[in-house]
Scaffold this motif. Structure first.
Motif, mmCIF file in Angstrom:
data_model
loop_
_atom_site.group_PDB
_atom_site.id
_atom_site.type_symbol
_atom_site.label_atom_id
_atom_site.label_comp_id
_atom_site.label_asym_id
_atom_site.label_seq_id
_atom_site.Cartn_x
_atom_site.Cartn_y
_atom_site.Cartn_z
ATOM 1 N N LYS A 130 38.462 37.041 44.432
ATOM 2 C CA LYS A 130 39.914 36.964 44.346
ATOM 3 C C LYS A 130 40.506 38.240 43.756
ATOM 4 C CE LYS A 130 41.765 33.038 43.006
ATOM 5 N NZ LYS A 130 41.981 31.783 42.209
ATOM 6 N N VAL A 131 39.870 38.735 42.712
ATOM 7 C CA VAL A 131 40.350 39.976 42.097
ATOM 8 C C VAL A 131 40.249 41.135 43.084
ATOM 9 C CG1 VAL A 131 39.848 41.701 40.319
ATOM 10 C CG2 VAL A 131 39.922 39.270 39.726
ATOM 11 N N GLY A 132 39.124 41.200 43.820
ATOM 12 C CA GLY A 132 38.961 42.268 44.806
ATOM 13 C C GLY A 132 40.045 42.237 45.868
ATOM 14 N N ARG A 133 40.358 41.056 46.360
ATOM 15 C CA ARG A 133 41.402 40.943 47.378
ATOM 16 C C ARG A 133 42.769 41.308 46.811
ATOM 17 N NH1 ARG A 133 39.600 35.325 50.513
ATOM 18 N NH2 ARG A 133 38.154 36.322 51.971
ATOM 19 N N ARG A 134 43.088 40.777 45.645
ATOM 20 C CA ARG A 134 44.406 41.055 45.060
ATOM 21 C C ARG A 134 44.547 42.545 44.749
ATOM 22 N NH1 ARG A 134 48.432 38.116 40.892
ATOM 23 N NH2 ARG A 134 48.531 36.565 42.549
ATOM 24 N N TRP A 135 43.479 43.150 44.237
ATOM 25 C CA TRP A 135 43.489 44.596 43.986
ATOM 26 C C TRP A 135 43.703 45.355 45.296
ATOM 27 C CZ3 TRP A 135 40.340 48.397 45.980
ATOM 28 C CH2 TRP A 135 40.426 49.663 45.397
ATOM 29 N N GLY A 136 43.047 44.892 46.354
ATOM 30 C CA GLY A 136 43.191 45.560 47.646
ATOM 31 C C GLY A 136 44.628 45.563 48.142
ATOM 32 N N TYR A 137 45.317 44.438 47.952
ATOM 33 C CA TYR A 137 46.702 44.349 48.403
ATOM 34 C C TYR A 137 47.649 45.116 47.487
ATOM 35 C CZ TYR A 137 44.889 40.584 51.346
ATOM 36 O OH TYR A 137 44.170 39.854 52.260
ATOM 37 N N THR A 283 33.771 41.361 34.214
ATOM 38 C CA THR A 283 34.351 42.405 33.380
ATOM 39 C C THR A 283 34.719 43.584 34.261
ATOM 40 O OG1 THR A 283 32.342 43.673 32.827
ATOM 41 C CG2 THR A 283 32.779 41.675 31.536
ATOM 42 N N ALA A 284 35.822 44.238 33.943
ATOM 43 C CA ALA A 284 36.302 45.389 34.711
ATOM 44 C C ALA A 284 37.319 46.134 33.865
ATOM 45 C CB ALA A 284 36.939 44.931 36.028
ATOM 46 N N ASP A 285 37.754 47.276 34.339
ATOM 47 C CA ASP A 285 38.794 48.018 33.647
ATOM 48 C C ASP A 285 40.167 47.429 33.950
ATOM 49 O OD1 ASP A 285 37.011 49.720 32.413
ATOM 50 O OD2 ASP A 285 37.150 51.271 33.955
ATOM 51 N N ARG A 286 41.155 47.824 33.159
ATOM 52 C CA ARG A 286 42.521 47.325 33.349
ATOM 53 C C ARG A 286 43.083 47.670 34.714
ATOM 54 N NH1 ARG A 286 42.324 48.152 27.873
ATOM 55 N NH2 ARG A 286 43.105 46.376 26.647
ATOM 56 N N SER A 287 42.646 48.780 35.273
ATOM 57 C CA SER A 287 43.137 49.173 36.589
ATOM 58 C C SER A 287 42.741 48.183 37.670
ATOM 59 C CB SER A 287 42.614 50.568 36.954
ATOM 60 O OG SER A 287 41.187 50.580 36.952
ATOM 61 N N VAL A 288 41.730 47.366 37.382
ATOM 62 C CA VAL A 288 41.273 46.331 38.318
ATOM 63 C C VAL A 288 41.742 44.954 37.865
ATOM 64 C CG1 VAL A 288 39.255 45.233 39.363
ATOM 65 C CG2 VAL A 288 39.290 47.714 39.038
ATOM 66 N N LEU A 289 41.350 44.556 36.651
ATOM 67 C CA LEU A 289 41.682 43.208 36.186
ATOM 68 C C LEU A 289 43.148 43.054 35.816
ATOM 69 C CD1 LEU A 289 38.738 41.688 34.097
ATOM 70 C CD2 LEU A 289 39.994 40.678 35.996
ATOM 71 N N GLY A 290 43.849 44.155 35.738
ATOM 72 C CA GLY A 290 45.274 44.076 35.458
ATOM 73 C C GLY A 290 46.076 43.416 36.557
ATOM 74 N N VAL A 291 45.470 43.196 37.733
ATOM 75 C CA VAL A 291 46.204 42.528 38.813
ATOM 76 C C VAL A 291 46.325 41.022 38.577
ATOM 77 C CG1 VAL A 291 45.481 44.275 40.488
ATOM 78 C CG2 VAL A 291 44.158 42.143 40.286
#
Length: 416
Positions: A130-137, A283-291
């Motif tokens: 889900k995070v990967g998709r949301r980050w992608g968009y 776990t990830a950086d804010r640039s990723v999990l911030g979405v």
């Protein structure tokens, strides 16, 4: 004041049912989604378990690596007991005094900036998807509903409908269609195929640094580094499922560490709860999990104080390096001993740290046959894919324990 009476379940347990009784009850009342070996475990300590008749067995499955620290590790038990007396659940509707500390410590262990806690490993994988998709968009700018995630042939990431949609194991898939779209499968270990599969719709590459369920399959040397480079080149997230391979199992804190690779997202579970409680996280950086924003993802039990307290103690144990070193030392002992058995009905051995996959000669026995022979020799192991078995003793196993295991394997191969 009246004295509380034991429940019917407690009373029945006290009558001392036999293994055959327990197996019969389980087969009658529990769905048959597993095919267990005929042993009924009632207690465990360290690397060993005891069945209801008092027979002891070396546990060489360790809850699919959930029990890296063995059964009932005293440090984790002490923390869990203390937290049980204080607070177990608030839900994330409120703060609790354990989550922040756990998130901070786990983020530091992984070298990341944020943690999103869940419960099971499959939930953590779903969260990463889900995070990967949301980050992608939101970040990469992929048009809505077009995000693609590349996965690997032979993968095992869980049992949810979405996850089995990109499984290549027909046992995991059959009967569960229609499947979730948005996934592209490439051969494991083939960097050329991976790069060819990436187009502008791809937002993430999900892989196991070592494929556990497939039989401890280790990719070619340098593959993880190639994946990292490909992901960087194409602005794609590298997502490492370290649920089985992480947390000291392979002799490093994470299997990715063997190539000095840091993924964009770590997916963690199993040993994060030390076999006491389901604890998982990404776990990830804010640039990723911030979405992730309030209301966009959640879990009633994710990040609960009991889970957080246990997980934080696991992180503290890993920070000492003790268990990574034990995995290296005992793993080297195991690998050396197994190498001497190749040719005695054993075709191949793959190992990394205290984790090994053994390919048996299918003309002589199946993996199930081998596990039953080992059971008769007081060793618990698990077969996979026909004639392969996996070995993952707890990292607290002693030198004598590994010698016991090697003797049992030799006896099972040569004596039947």
């Amino acid at each position: 004041m009246s004295v509380p009476q034991p429940s019917a379940a407690t009373a029945e347990h006290g009558r001392g049912l036999s293994s055959r009784d327990h197996i019969s009850i389980t087969e009658d009342w529990a769905a048959h989604n597993y095919h267990p070996l005929e042993v009924v475990v009632s207690s465990g300590e360290g690397a060993w378990v005891t069945d209801v008749e008092g027979r002891r067995y070396l546990d060489c499955l360790a809850g699919y690596s959930a029990l890296n620290f063995g059964h009932g590790h005293p440090r984790v038990l002490a923390v869990a007991h203390a937290q049980l007396d204080r607070l177990t659940l608030t839900s994330r509707a409120y703060y609790n005094d354990q989550l922040g500390l756990f998130a901070r410590d786990l983020a530091r262990l992984t070298g990341k900036e944020m943690v999103l806690p869940m419960n099971s490993g499959a939930e953590a994988v779903e969260t990463a998807l889900k995070v990967g998709r949301r980050w992608g968009y939101q970040v990469k700018g992929v048009p809505e509903n077009q995000a693609t995630i590349v996965v690997m042939d032979g993968n095992f990431h869980g049992r949810t409908t979405t996850i089995v949609s990109f499984s290549t194991d027909e046992d995991a898939r059959t009967g569960y269609a229609p499947f979730t779209p948005g996934f592209r499968v490439v051969p494991y270990g083939d960097a050329t195929a991976l790069e060819a599969a990436i187009d502008d719709s791809v937002v993430a590459v999900l892989l196991e640094p070592i494929q556990g369920e497939s039989g401890v399959v280790i990719p070619p040397e340098g593959f993880l580094s190639q994946v990292r480079t490909i992901c960087d080149t194409h602005q794609v997230l590298m997502v490492a499922d370290e649920i089985q391979s992480g947390l000291a199992r392979t002799g490093e804190t994470f299997a990715c560490d063997h190539e000095g690779v840091v993924p964009d997202i770590y997916v963690l579970g199993k040993a994060l709860g030390a076999g006491l409680y389901p604890v998982s996280a990404i776990t990830a950086d804010r640039s990723v999990l911030g979405v992730i924003t309030p209301g966009s993802h959640g879990s009633t039990f994710g990040g609960n104080p009991l889970a957080a307290a246990i997980g934080r103690e696991v992180v503290a144990m890993l920070e000492t390096g003790e268990f990574q070193e034990r995995a290296r030392e005992r793993g080297e002992q195991l690998a050396t001993g197994l190498a001497d058995l190749v040719g005695l009905g054993l075709l191949r051995v793959r190992s990394r740290g205290l984790w090994a996959g053994l390919d048996l000669d299918p003309r002589l026995m199946t993996g199930r046959d081998m596990c039953e022979r080992l059971l008769a020799r007081q060793v618990l192991a698990k077969d996979t894919h026909g004639s392969t078995i996996r070995l993952a003793p707890p990292l607290v196993a002693s030198r004598e324990d590994i010698e016991f295991l090697l003797d049992a394997i030799k006896g099972a191969l040569t004596s039947g």
